[in-house]
Design a protein around this motif. Structure first.
Motif, PDB file in Angstrom:
ATOM      1  N   ALA A  53       0.839  -1.194   0.000  1.00  8.26           N
ATOM      2  CA  ALA A  53       0.000   0.000   0.000  1.00  8.26           C
ATOM      3  C   ALA A  53       0.875   1.246   0.000  1.00  8.26           C
ATOM      4  N   THR A  54       0.263   2.372  -0.315  1.00  4.58           N
ATOM      5  CA  THR A  54       0.998   3.633  -0.324  1.00  4.58           C
ATOM      6  C   THR A  54       1.354   4.030   1.103  1.00  4.58           C
ATOM      7  N   PRO A  55       2.456   4.762   1.274  1.00  6.03           N
ATOM      8  CA  PRO A  55       2.830   5.224   2.625  1.00  6.03           C
ATOM      9  C   PRO A  55       1.765   6.123   3.249  1.00  6.03           C
ATOM     10  N   GLU A  56       1.065   6.902   2.425  1.00  6.83           N
ATOM     11  CA  GLU A  56       0.015   7.779   2.949  1.00  6.83           C
ATOM     12  C   GLU A  56      -1.126   6.962   3.539  1.00  6.83           C
ATOM     13  N   TRP A  57      -1.500   5.869   2.846  1.00  5.39           N
ATOM     14  CA  TRP A  57      -2.573   5.014   3.341  1.00  5.39           C
ATOM     15  C   TRP A  57      -2.169   4.345   4.654  1.00  5.39           C
ATOM     16  N   ARG A  58      -0.920   3.856   4.715  1.00 10.76           N
ATOM     17  CA  ARG A  58      -0.460   3.218   5.956  1.00 10.76           C
ATOM     18  C   ARG A  58      -0.426   4.206   7.112  1.00 10.76           C
ATOM     19  N   HIS A  59      -0.023   5.447   6.836  1.00  8.44           N
ATOM     20  CA  HIS A  59       0.007   6.471   7.885  1.00  8.44           C
ATOM     21  C   HIS A  59      -1.414   6.780   8.374  1.00  8.44           C
ATOM     22  N   ALA A  60      -2.357   6.931   7.435  1.00 13.94           N
ATOM     23  CA  ALA A  60      -3.756   7.200   7.820  1.00 13.94           C
ATOM     24  C   ALA A  60      -4.324   6.033   8.611  1.00 13.94           C
ATOM     25  N   ARG A  61      -4.023   4.796   8.187  1.00 14.26           N
ATOM     26  CA  ARG A  61      -4.494   3.615   8.907  1.00 14.26           C
ATOM     27  C   ARG A  61      -3.925   3.568  10.319  1.00 14.26           C
ATOM     28  N   ASP A  62      -2.628   3.811  10.452  1.00 14.33           N
ATOM     29  CA  ASP A  62      -1.990   3.757  11.763  1.00 14.33           C
ATOM     30  C   ASP A  62      -2.524   4.833  12.697  1.00 14.33           C
ATOM     31  N   GLN A  63      -2.726   6.033  12.169  1.00 13.86           N
ATOM     32  CA  GLN A  63      -3.269   7.109  12.992  1.00 13.86           C
ATOM     33  C   GLN A  63      -4.671   6.751  13.490  1.00 13.86           C
ATOM     34  N   TYR A  64      -5.504   6.208  12.603  1.00 13.02           N
ATOM     35  CA  TYR A  64      -6.870   5.837  12.982  1.00 13.02           C
ATOM     36  C   TYR A  64      -6.877   4.708  14.009  1.00 13.02           C
ATOM     37  N   LEU A  65      -6.111   3.646  13.746  1.00  8.96           N
ATOM     38  CA  LEU A  65      -6.114   2.505  14.667  1.00  8.96           C
ATOM     39  C   LEU A  65      -5.528   2.861  16.027  1.00  8.96           C
ATOM     40  N   ASN A  66      -4.463   3.652  16.059  1.00  7.07           N
ATOM     41  CA  ASN A  66      -3.892   4.071  17.341  1.00  7.07           C
ATOM     42  C   ASN A  66      -4.901   4.875  18.148  1.00  7.07           C
TER      43      ASN A  66
END
Length: 101
Positions: A53-66
């Motif tokens: 996945a794109t780094p932006e998607w992983r960052h958005a996912r991590d921010q949401y899950l955290n």
């Protein structure tokens, strides 16, 4: 003779399968299963996961899950979020997982 065998002498014998309907009637009552072919959602050669996945998607996912894991007001299974959790979820949903080619 034991006491138990004396009690069992007065009981009628159990016939195996006496309470079940005949096999032919059970088969006709059974619903028919049909194989339905669905078109593939993604091309067979493309496999999407967090690893590619794109780094932006992983960052958005991590921010949401955290946030969801730490926030007592958010409950993801029922889509209940606090204001910041709702914003993070909207950002996560809007961010593309794959980069345009």
């Amino acid at each position: 003779m034991s006491l138990l065998s004396g009690l069992l002498d007065h009981m009628p014998p159990i016939i195996a399968g006496a309470d079940k309907p005949a096999l032919a009637s059970r088969i006709t009552e059974r619903p028919r299963l049909v194989l339905v072919e669905r078109p593939a959602l993604l091309p067979a050669s493309t496999y999407s996961n967090a690893g590619n996945a794109t780094p932006e998607w992983r960052h958005a996912r991590d921010q949401y899950l955290n946030h969801v894991m730490a926030c007592r007001s958010c409950y993801a299974p029922t889509a209940r979020h606090c204001l910041s959790g709702a914003d993070l979820r909207a950002t996560y949903d809007r961010t593309p997982m794959e980069s345009p080619r």
